[in-house]
Design a protein around this motif. Sequence first.
Motif, PDB file in Angstrom:
ATOM      1  N   VAL A   5       0.819  -1.251   0.031  1.00 58.32           N
ATOM      2  CA  VAL A   5      -0.052  -0.126   0.188  1.00 58.32           C
ATOM      3  C   VAL A   5       0.658   1.101   0.102  1.00 58.32           C
ATOM      4  CG1 VAL A   5      -0.330   0.042   2.515  1.00 58.32           C
ATOM      5  CG2 VAL A   5      -2.013   1.035   1.124  1.00 58.32           C
ATOM      6  N   SER A   6       0.484   2.324  -0.573  1.00 53.96           N
ATOM      7  CA  SER A   6       1.051   3.600  -0.513  1.00 53.96           C
ATOM      8  C   SER A   6      -0.029   4.581  -0.722  1.00 53.96           C
ATOM      9  CB  SER A   6       1.875   3.747  -1.858  1.00 53.96           C
ATOM     10  OG  SER A   6       2.450   4.863  -1.858  1.00 53.96           O
ATOM     11  N   ASP A   7       0.245   5.836  -0.284  1.00 55.27           N
ATOM     12  CA  ASP A   7      -0.503   7.029  -0.318  1.00 55.27           C
ATOM     13  C   ASP A   7      -0.411   7.547  -1.662  1.00 55.27           C
ATOM     14  OD1 ASP A   7      -1.590   6.805   2.225  1.00 55.27           O
ATOM     15  OD2 ASP A   7       0.054   8.223   3.005  1.00 55.27           O
ATOM     16  N   ASN A   8       0.798   7.334  -2.634  1.00 55.78           N
ATOM     17  CA  ASN A   8       0.939   7.938  -3.851  1.00 55.78           C
ATOM     18  C   ASN A   8       1.203   6.504  -4.882  1.00 55.78           C
ATOM     19  OD1 ASN A   8       2.649   8.976  -5.947  1.00 55.78           O
ATOM     20  ND2 ASN A   8       3.134  10.663  -4.671  1.00 55.78           N
ATOM     21  N   GLY A   9       0.650   6.765  -5.854  1.00 56.21           N
ATOM     22  CA  GLY A   9       0.768   5.798  -6.993  1.00 56.21           C
ATOM     23  C   GLY A   9       2.167   5.471  -7.291  1.00 56.21           C
ATOM     24  N   SER A  10       3.197   6.287  -7.386  1.00 58.52           N
ATOM     25  CA  SER A  10       4.382   5.911  -7.597  1.00 58.52           C
ATOM     26  C   SER A  10       5.373   5.503  -6.573  1.00 58.52           C
ATOM     27  CB  SER A  10       5.105   7.314  -8.301  1.00 58.52           C
ATOM     28  OG  SER A  10       5.001   8.301  -7.355  1.00 58.52           O
ATOM     29  N   GLY A  11       4.703   5.323  -5.268  1.00 62.22           N
ATOM     30  CA  GLY A  11       5.346   4.972  -4.094  1.00 62.22           C
ATOM     31  C   GLY A  11       5.980   6.090  -3.146  1.00 62.22           C
ATOM     32  N   PRO A  12       6.587   5.472  -2.332  1.00 62.28           N
ATOM     33  CA  PRO A  12       6.853   4.075  -2.112  1.00 62.28           C
ATOM     34  C   PRO A  12       5.789   3.268  -1.396  1.00 62.28           C
ATOM     35  CG  PRO A  12       7.781   5.674  -0.176  1.00 62.28           C
ATOM     36  CD  PRO A  12       7.072   6.549  -1.224  1.00 62.28           C
ATOM     37  N   TYR A  13       5.878   2.020  -1.481  1.00 62.55           N
ATOM     38  CA  TYR A  13       4.872   1.199  -1.140  1.00 62.55           C
ATOM     39  C   TYR A  13       5.365   0.353   0.144  1.00 62.55           C
ATOM     40  CZ  TYR A  13       1.933   1.667  -5.210  1.00 62.55           C
ATOM     41  OH  TYR A  13       1.158   2.232  -6.018  1.00 62.55           O
ATOM     42  N   ALA A  14       4.561   0.108   1.305  1.00 60.45           N
ATOM     43  CA  ALA A  14       4.889  -0.963   2.298  1.00 60.45           C
ATOM     44  C   ALA A  14       4.074  -2.075   2.207  1.00 60.45           C
ATOM     45  CB  ALA A  14       4.730  -0.095   3.512  1.00 60.45           C
ATOM     46  N   ALA A  15       4.703  -2.841   2.635  1.00 63.37           N
ATOM     47  CA  ALA A  15       3.917  -4.444   2.691  1.00 63.37           C
ATOM     48  C   ALA A  15       2.827  -4.206   3.856  1.00 63.37           C
ATOM     49  CB  ALA A  15       4.748  -5.528   3.154  1.00 63.37           C
ATOM     50  N   LEU A  16       1.459  -4.633   3.369  1.00 63.84           N
ATOM     51  CA  LEU A  16       0.260  -4.654   4.265  1.00 63.84           C
ATOM     52  C   LEU A  16       0.071  -5.859   4.712  1.00 63.84           C
ATOM     53  CD1 LEU A  16      -2.165  -2.870   5.276  1.00 63.84           C
ATOM     54  CD2 LEU A  16      -3.311  -3.455   3.067  1.00 63.84           C
ATOM     55  N   THR A  17       0.167  -6.752   3.911  1.00 63.24           N
ATOM     56  CA  THR A  17      -0.173  -8.233   4.470  1.00 63.24           C
ATOM     57  C   THR A  17       0.205  -9.421   3.498  1.00 63.24           C
ATOM     58  OG1 THR A  17      -1.968  -9.666   5.344  1.00 63.24           O
ATOM     59  CG2 THR A  17      -2.452  -8.212   3.347  1.00 63.24           C
ATOM     60  N   ASN A  18       0.336 -10.609   4.082  1.00 64.16           N
ATOM     61  CA  ASN A  18       0.616 -11.647   2.930  1.00 64.16           C
ATOM     62  C   ASN A  18      -0.446 -12.469   2.806  1.00 64.16           C
ATOM     63  OD1 ASN A  18       3.573 -10.881   2.790  1.00 64.16           O
ATOM     64  ND2 ASN A  18       4.113 -11.759   4.684  1.00 64.16           N
ATOM     65  N   VAL A  19      -0.652 -13.010   1.721  1.00 61.04           N
ATOM     66  CA  VAL A  19      -1.786 -13.859   1.470  1.00 61.04           C
ATOM     67  C   VAL A  19      -1.471 -15.072   0.716  1.00 61.04           C
ATOM     68  CG1 VAL A  19      -4.066 -13.844   0.483  1.00 61.04           C
ATOM     69  CG2 VAL A  19      -3.028 -11.728   1.228  1.00 61.04           C
ATOM     70  N   PRO A  20      -1.818 -16.413   0.958  1.00 67.77           N
ATOM     71  CA  PRO A  20      -1.666 -17.396   0.374  1.00 67.77           C
ATOM     72  C   PRO A  20      -2.625 -17.699  -0.786  1.00 67.77           C
ATOM     73  CG  PRO A  20      -2.760 -18.076   2.410  1.00 67.77           C
ATOM     74  CD  PRO A  20      -2.319 -16.741   2.580  1.00 67.77           C
ATOM     75  N   SER A  21      -2.329 -18.157  -1.997  1.00 67.75           N
ATOM     76  CA  SER A  21      -3.132 -18.257  -3.029  1.00 67.75           C
ATOM     77  C   SER A  21      -4.268 -19.060  -2.824  1.00 67.75           C
ATOM     78  CB  SER A  21      -2.221 -18.363  -4.367  1.00 67.75           C
ATOM     79  OG  SER A  21      -1.957 -19.875  -4.292  1.00 67.75           O
ATOM     80  N   LYS A  22      -5.339 -18.719  -3.564  1.00 69.82           N
ATOM     81  CA  LYS A  22      -6.455 -19.850  -3.593  1.00 69.82           C
ATOM     82  C   LYS A  22      -7.197 -19.861  -5.153  1.00 69.82           C
ATOM     83  CE  LYS A  22      -8.224 -18.083   0.956  1.00 69.82           C
ATOM     84  NZ  LYS A  22      -8.917 -17.206   1.501  1.00 69.82           N
ATOM     85  N   PHE A  23      -7.430 -20.859  -5.475  1.00 67.52           N
ATOM     86  CA  PHE A  23      -7.894 -20.942  -6.943  1.00 67.52           C
ATOM     87  C   PHE A  23      -9.201 -21.073  -6.756  1.00 67.52           C
ATOM     88  CE2 PHE A  23      -9.434 -23.636 -10.405  1.00 67.52           C
ATOM     89  CZ  PHE A  23      -8.892 -22.806 -11.296  1.00 67.52           C
ATOM     90  N   PRO A  24      -9.898 -20.189  -7.651  1.00 66.73           N
ATOM     91  CA  PRO A  24      -9.626 -19.356  -8.594  1.00 66.73           C
ATOM     92  C   PRO A  24      -9.258 -18.144  -8.439  1.00 66.73           C
ATOM     93  CG  PRO A  24     -11.963 -19.723  -8.985  1.00 66.73           C
ATOM     94  CD  PRO A  24     -11.470 -20.297  -7.590  1.00 66.73           C
ATOM     95  N   VAL A  25     -10.046 -17.740  -7.069  1.00 68.00           N
ATOM     96  CA  VAL A  25      -9.883 -16.123  -6.681  1.00 68.00           C
ATOM     97  C   VAL A  25      -9.071 -15.818  -5.263  1.00 68.00           C
ATOM     98  CG1 VAL A  25     -10.977 -13.963  -6.177  1.00 68.00           C
ATOM     99  CG2 VAL A  25     -11.910 -15.496  -8.120  1.00 68.00           C
ATOM    100  N   THR A  26      -7.978 -15.155  -5.266  1.00 75.16           N
ATOM    101  CA  THR A  26      -7.471 -14.949  -3.800  1.00 75.16           C
ATOM    102  C   THR A  26      -7.943 -13.546  -3.530  1.00 75.16           C
ATOM    103  OG1 THR A  26      -5.520 -16.192  -4.553  1.00 75.16           O
ATOM    104  CG2 THR A  26      -5.248 -14.379  -2.743  1.00 75.16           C
ATOM    105  N   GLU A  27      -8.276 -13.243  -2.009  1.00 71.33           N
ATOM    106  CA  GLU A  27      -8.726 -12.277  -1.602  1.00 71.33           C
ATOM    107  C   GLU A  27      -8.256 -11.924  -0.243  1.00 71.33           C
ATOM    108  OE1 GLU A  27     -13.070 -12.903  -1.215  1.00 71.33           O
ATOM    109  OE2 GLU A  27     -12.691 -14.306   0.495  1.00 71.33           O
ATOM    110  N   THR A  28      -8.337 -10.597   0.051  1.00 71.37           N
ATOM    111  CA  THR A  28      -8.114 -10.061   1.345  1.00 71.37           C
ATOM    112  C   THR A  28      -9.035  -8.937   1.671  1.00 71.37           C
ATOM    113  OG1 THR A  28      -6.342  -9.583   2.803  1.00 71.37           O
ATOM    114  CG2 THR A  28      -6.170  -8.587   0.764  1.00 71.37           C
ATOM    115  N   PHE A  29      -8.966  -8.544   3.267  1.00 70.70           N
ATOM    116  CA  PHE A  29     -10.053  -7.562   3.257  1.00 70.70           C
ATOM    117  C   PHE A  29      -9.154  -6.574   4.171  1.00 70.70           C
ATOM    118  CE2 PHE A  29     -12.645 -11.169   3.086  1.00 70.70           C
ATOM    119  CZ  PHE A  29     -13.756 -10.571   2.222  1.00 70.70           C
TER     120      PHE A  29
END
Length: 75
Positions: free
Chosen positions: A33-57
């Motif tokens: 996540v970032s406040d600016n589209g060009s960054g810098p970005y910081a890790a918000l969360t790690n999510v394991p994949s799920k088929f066919p759709v991965t999601e986070t809240f």
Amino acid sequence: SPFPFEMDLSRWDANRSRLSWFSSANKQFTVEVSDNGSGPYAALTNVPSKFPVTETFITNTNTIPKFYRVRATLQ
């Protein structure tokens, strides 16, 4: 993949939004996540994949617009 990567950010309820994307198995995703589209970005969360759709809240905690990106790594 021959298909473009697409994310969807949708309001889930008054306090949360759902960030989702099509994915396959055996991947680990880092949502950043970032406040600016060009960054810098910081890790918000790690999510394991799920088929066919991965999601986070994501908690809707303030009114400042945010930019999100997803990075994948093979497990």
